[in-house]
Design a protein around this motif. Structure first.
Motif, mmCIF file in Angstrom:
data_model
loop_
_atom_site.group_PDB
_atom_site.id
_atom_site.type_symbol
_atom_site.label_atom_id
_atom_site.label_comp_id
_atom_site.label_asym_id
_atom_site.label_seq_id
_atom_site.Cartn_x
_atom_site.Cartn_y
_atom_site.Cartn_z
ATOM 1 N N LEU A 34 -15.395 -10.993 15.234
ATOM 2 C CA LEU A 34 -15.614 -12.156 16.092
ATOM 3 C C LEU A 34 -16.914 -12.007 16.866
ATOM 4 O O LEU A 34 -17.669 -12.980 17.049
ATOM 5 C CB LEU A 34 -14.430 -12.307 17.069
ATOM 6 N N ILE A 35 -17.173 -10.801 17.308
ATOM 7 C CA ILE A 35 -18.446 -10.506 17.974
ATOM 8 C C ILE A 35 -19.148 -9.433 17.154
ATOM 9 O O ILE A 35 -18.723 -8.270 17.157
ATOM 10 C CB ILE A 35 -18.220 -10.008 19.413
ATOM 11 N N PRO A 36 -20.183 -9.801 16.392
ATOM 12 C CA PRO A 36 -20.877 -8.810 15.565
ATOM 13 C C PRO A 36 -21.326 -7.608 16.402
ATOM 14 O O PRO A 36 -21.724 -7.756 17.567
ATOM 15 C CB PRO A 36 -22.069 -9.580 15.006
ATOM 16 N N ALA A 37 -21.235 -6.431 15.804
ATOM 17 C CA ALA A 37 -21.584 -5.187 16.496
ATOM 18 C C ALA A 37 -23.034 -4.824 16.215
ATOM 19 O O ALA A 37 -23.527 -5.008 15.097
ATOM 20 C CB ALA A 37 -20.665 -4.059 16.049
ATOM 21 N N GLN A 38 -23.705 -4.327 17.227
ATOM 22 C CA GLN A 38 -25.101 -3.903 17.094
ATOM 23 C C GLN A 38 -25.151 -2.384 16.899
ATOM 24 O O GLN A 38 -24.481 -1.641 17.615
ATOM 25 C CB GLN A 38 -25.902 -4.316 18.331
ATOM 26 N N TRP A 39 -25.978 -1.979 15.940
ATOM 27 C CA TRP A 39 -26.013 -0.560 15.569
ATOM 28 C C TRP A 39 -27.452 -0.104 15.405
ATOM 29 O O TRP A 39 -28.229 -0.734 14.684
ATOM 30 C CB TRP A 39 -25.230 -0.347 14.268
ATOM 31 N N GLN A 40 -27.785 0.974 16.091
ATOM 32 C CA GLN A 40 -29.093 1.601 15.895
ATOM 33 C C GLN A 40 -28.887 2.856 15.059
ATOM 34 O O GLN A 40 -28.272 3.830 15.512
ATOM 35 C CB GLN A 40 -29.756 1.965 17.227
ATOM 36 N N ALA A 41 -29.411 2.862 13.849
ATOM 37 C CA ALA A 41 -29.240 3.990 12.936
ATOM 38 C C ALA A 41 -30.335 5.027 13.156
ATOM 39 O O ALA A 41 -31.415 4.715 13.669
ATOM 40 C CB ALA A 41 -29.269 3.499 11.484
ATOM 41 N N LEU A 43 -31.711 7.551 8.058
ATOM 42 C CA LEU A 43 -30.642 6.729 7.507
ATOM 43 C C LEU A 43 -31.052 5.262 7.470
ATOM 44 O O LEU A 43 -30.756 4.548 6.496
ATOM 45 C CB LEU A 43 -29.374 6.911 8.345
ATOM 46 N N ALA A 44 -31.755 4.796 8.510
ATOM 47 C CA ALA A 44 -32.217 3.405 8.534
ATOM 48 C C ALA A 44 -33.156 3.120 7.381
ATOM 49 O O ALA A 44 -33.070 2.065 6.720
ATOM 50 C CB ALA A 44 -32.890 3.109 9.871
ATOM 51 N N ALA A 45 -34.045 4.064 7.083
ATOM 52 C CA ALA A 45 -34.978 3.879 5.965
ATOM 53 C C ALA A 45 -34.220 3.785 4.649
ATOM 54 O O ALA A 45 -34.556 2.965 3.781
ATOM 55 C CB ALA A 45 -35.978 5.038 5.932
ATOM 56 N N TRP A 46 -33.200 4.613 4.502
ATOM 57 C CA TRP A 46 -32.401 4.566 3.272
ATOM 58 C C TRP A 46 -31.676 3.223 3.142
ATOM 59 O O TRP A 46 -31.598 2.659 2.040
ATOM 60 C CB TRP A 46 -31.403 5.717 3.283
ATOM 61 N N LEU A 47 -31.153 2.700 4.245
ATOM 62 C CA LEU A 47 -30.464 1.407 4.196
ATOM 63 C C LEU A 47 -31.408 0.281 3.802
ATOM 64 O O LEU A 47 -31.018 -0.643 3.072
ATOM 65 C CB LEU A 47 -29.825 1.114 5.552
ATOM 66 N N ILE A 77 -23.732 -5.940 6.615
ATOM 67 C CA ILE A 77 -24.688 -5.662 7.689
ATOM 68 C C ILE A 77 -25.984 -6.414 7.415
ATOM 69 O O ILE A 77 -26.340 -6.688 6.266
ATOM 70 C CB ILE A 77 -24.981 -4.157 7.835
ATOM 71 N N ASP A 78 -26.680 -6.764 8.483
ATOM 72 C CA ASP A 78 -27.998 -7.387 8.399
ATOM 73 C C ASP A 78 -28.988 -6.521 9.162
ATOM 74 O O ASP A 78 -28.674 -6.013 10.251
ATOM 75 C CB ASP A 78 -27.991 -8.797 9.009
ATOM 76 N N ALA A 79 -30.181 -6.370 8.600
ATOM 77 C CA ALA A 79 -31.221 -5.608 9.294
ATOM 78 C C ALA A 79 -31.875 -6.487 10.352
ATOM 79 O O ALA A 79 -32.233 -7.637 10.091
ATOM 80 C CB ALA A 79 -32.261 -5.112 8.301
ATOM 81 N N VAL A 80 -32.042 -5.963 11.545
ATOM 82 C CA VAL A 80 -32.723 -6.653 12.631
ATOM 83 C C VAL A 80 -34.193 -6.217 12.678
ATOM 84 O O VAL A 80 -35.091 -7.046 12.760
ATOM 85 C CB VAL A 80 -32.027 -6.373 13.979
ATOM 86 N N ALA A 92 -21.412 3.868 10.333
ATOM 87 C CA ALA A 92 -22.361 4.986 10.367
ATOM 88 C C ALA A 92 -21.867 6.140 9.498
ATOM 89 O O ALA A 92 -22.642 6.747 8.742
ATOM 90 C CB ALA A 92 -22.574 5.449 11.800
ATOM 91 N N GLU A 93 -20.583 6.428 9.597
ATOM 92 C CA GLU A 93 -20.020 7.517 8.795
ATOM 93 C C GLU A 93 -20.063 7.194 7.317
ATOM 94 O O GLU A 93 -20.377 8.044 6.478
ATOM 95 C CB GLU A 93 -18.585 7.778 9.255
ATOM 96 N N LEU A 94 -19.754 5.939 6.962
ATOM 97 C CA LEU A 94 -19.808 5.525 5.560
ATOM 98 C C LEU A 94 -21.227 5.607 5.015
ATOM 99 O O LEU A 94 -21.461 6.149 3.925
ATOM 100 C CB LEU A 94 -19.259 4.106 5.418
ATOM 101 N N ALA A 95 -22.183 5.054 5.760
ATOM 102 C CA ALA A 95 -23.567 5.039 5.289
ATOM 103 C C ALA A 95 -24.093 6.457 5.081
ATOM 104 O O ALA A 95 -24.769 6.740 4.083
ATOM 105 C CB ALA A 95 -24.444 4.284 6.293
#
Length: 608
Positions: free
Chosen positions: A469-476, A480-484, A498-501, A525-528
């Motif tokens: 209902l409220i999307p969660a914000q995540w800083q990787a 890991l962010a580069a891999w995503l 997930i969407d990249a900001v 985060a654990e899955l990624a």
């Protein structure tokens, strides 16, 4: 004219060359037994007797009823690289015998006082070959006998450094026992007997393969194993596999036989463990006997002096065959739980009798007087006759197990989990079956249900998602962010959106509905991180499930201490009956223990 330099390279004397070969082939007394018994097998023996004195340091005698040898062949057999198995280089590619290099006899003789007594089958005269500690050979006629007898005295007498590094007698004897057990396992039709210092240590009659497995592995393995056969890409697998809850602390009870030869291969051990991956705790090992048959041309057994290791032409196909065999066996095992868990439960509930002293009853248990109220008996009566609670559920979402799913049909036995009687300390369910009672670990059982449900959804490529209902914000983390960014769809099969900001920030819009409790950021985060480190191919997927889903299912399962209504208990039992591999949780612990009426009668002293 200058004189020729003195050569510094010299050809080793035969005795020294044989002693060097002995360093590779004859590691310890157990190696002598292995080489000599394998020679007996190649000679067509149906019975072999091994006699050992002083852990093999004083004397080893191997006596067989095989074809024997003529005087000429007996003398030739003592020469290095003399063999009846290999004639051309092409023969090395299709080796089906045990001994083929012609190194064993001269190598053993070079580090001992050696005697061989043999006669060719049907001959009325035999021959005796002796080799002293200096390598001198003598031959003389001897009485005819059936087969061959080899006697090895004073092993390592002329290589004192080797003798110095031998272990204690008990350790060396244990190694001999393991070697004889391995030879017995690989050759069930061979009658094999081992004597240690005149005491019969092992005796295997000629028998069928399954009977030999049970004789070697023990009665508990018989009651807690399943035989499974499989054919894959010209590879034949015939395995007897232990239940997932019947495991061991190391790999010593994992046996592999290749075309009748026991081998130790890291790839095969890894393949067998991969088959058990999501039904066994990560630091435990399966108990199993796996027999592999394939064309000898597809395997190189000449890569190790003692022929323990091999090289397959198609290692991937062999691995796939073993994994498929295990997976098929696990389906056939259904919900069976090992008998050892029930036995342990009974022993734990037995009251001590007279401070542990025996009273003539097995296990030192004395039945209490009729009508006695021991603490154990009181507790058991409370459990058996307690009335199930019917209090309202405090939180339907928290108490209800995951929604039922249509599982693939499970081949084999599916246990009947009976009707719920009570919830014990908000941790265990007590149910009554047709012939006894079951104690069920509610957390462990629900953990397996979540795990198998998610696996089913993943296999069918339709993981149920739960939009946030409220999307969660995540800083990787940067790496890991580069891999995503390089793999934007890597998490989609798991029901994660997930969407990249920007370079390091992401918005989590949906997660798997089965794992909806808890922090979406921690889950994603654990899955990624798991997918990035392990990979998303078929092999990697299994390890991701073991690592990530195993942890997540544990965190989202019904907890110990959580009260369940009678309806919730019934729902859990129903889902258990529909869930594959339900006998153990994702960590390999049993989910349920059964006590039959006979078990209960013995517990209460009604039976001896």
């Amino acid at each position: 004219m200058s004189s020729q330099p003195t050569p510094i390279i010299a050809v080793l004397p035969p005795l020294v060359a044989n002693q060097i070969a002995a360093g590779e082939v004859v590691e310890r007394p157990a190696s002598v037994i292995k080489e000599l018994v394998e020679n007996s097998i190649d000679a067509g023996a149906t019975a072999v007797t091994v006699r050992v004195e002083d852990a093999g340091k004083q004397r080893i005698v191997v006596d067989d009823d095989g074809d024997g040898m003529s005087a000429v062949d007996a003398e030739l057999a003592m020469q290095r690289h003399a063999t009846s198995k290999i004639h051309t280089a092409d023969d090395l590619h299709r080796i089906a015998s045990h001994g083929f290099r012609g190194e064993a006899l001269p190598s053993i003789a070079s580090v001992s006082r050696f005697r061989l007594h043999t006669s060719l089958r049907g001959s009325d005269e035999g021959v005796e070959i002796r080799i002293d500690d200096q390598g001198k050979l003598s031959s003389r006629p001897a009485a005819a006998r059936r087969g061959t007898q080899v006697e090895v005295r004073d092993l390592f007498l002329n290589t004192p450094a080797r003798l110095q590094f031998m272990r204690s007698n008990k350790t060396e004897e244990a190694a001999m026992v393991e070697v004889v057990r391995a030879l017995a396992l690989a050759n069930p039709s061979l009658a094999l007997t081992l004597y240690l210092d005149g005491r019969k240590r092992l005796a295997f009659p000629s028998q069928g393969w399954e009977a030999r497995i049970h004789a070697v592995m023990g009665g508990e393995f018989r009651a807690n194993s399943h035989r499974q056969q499989w054919a894959y890409d010209d590879i034949q697998i015939d395995a007897v596999l232990g239940l997932p809850t019947f495991h061991h602390r190391d790999s010593s009870r994992m046996w592999f036989l290749l075309n009748g030869r026991v081998i130790r291969d890291r790839q095969l051990i890894a393949a067998l463990r991969a088959g058990y991956r999501d039904v066994m705790f990560h630091d435990r090992y399966p108990v199993a006997v796996v027999q592999i048959h394939l064309d000898p041309a597809q395997v190189d057994i000449n890569v190790h002096p003692a022929k323990r290791e091999v090289r397959f032409a198609k290692p991937g196909a062999v691995r796939s065959a073993i994994v498929a065999t295990v997976r098929s066996a696990l389906e056939a095992m259904g919900g069976r739980s090992s008998t050892t868990t029930s036995h342990a439960a009974i022993e734990a509930m037995r009251p001590a009798a007279g401070g542990g002293s025996s009273s003539g009853v097995a296990g030192g248990y004395a039945p209490p007087p009729r009508g006695a109220n021991t603490p154990a008996a009181d507790e058991m009566r409370k459990l058996l006759f307690a009335t199930p609670t019917s209090s309202p559920r405090p939180d339907p979402a928290a108490c209800e197990p995951a929604a039922p799913y249509e599982a693939e049909p499970t081949v084999g036995e599916v246990p009947h989990f009976g009707k719920p009687l009570a919830q014990i300390h908000r941790r265990y369910l007590l149910t009554q079956s047709d012939d006894g009672v079951l104690l069920i670990d509610q957390h462990a059982a629900h953990e397996r249900i979540i795990y198998e449900t998610f696996k089913q959804q993943l296999r069918q490529r339709r993981v149920a998602t739960q939009p946030l209902l409220i999307p969660a914000q995540w800083q990787a983390e940067p790496e890991l962010a580069a891999w995503l960014h390089d793999h934007p769809d890597a998490l989609a099969p798991f029901g994660v959106e997930i969407d990249a900001v920007d370079d390091e920030h992401f918005t989590i819009r949906a997660i798997p509905s089965l794992l909806g409790k808890g922090s979406p950021v921690a889950l994603v985060a654990e899955l990624a991180e798991s997918v990035r480190l392990i990979g998303g191919d078929e092999e990697g997927l299994g390890r991701v499930l073991e690592r990530w889903l195993g942890n997540r299912a544990c965190k989202h399962a019904i907890t110990s201490g959580q009260e369940l209504s009678l309806d919730a208990q019934r729902a859990l039992l129903q889902q258990m009956a529909e869930t594959p591999n339900i006998a153990q949780c994702n960590h390999g612990r049993p989910t349920w223990i059964k006590l039959t009426l006979n078990d209960l009668d013995r517990l209460f002293g009604r039976q001896g």
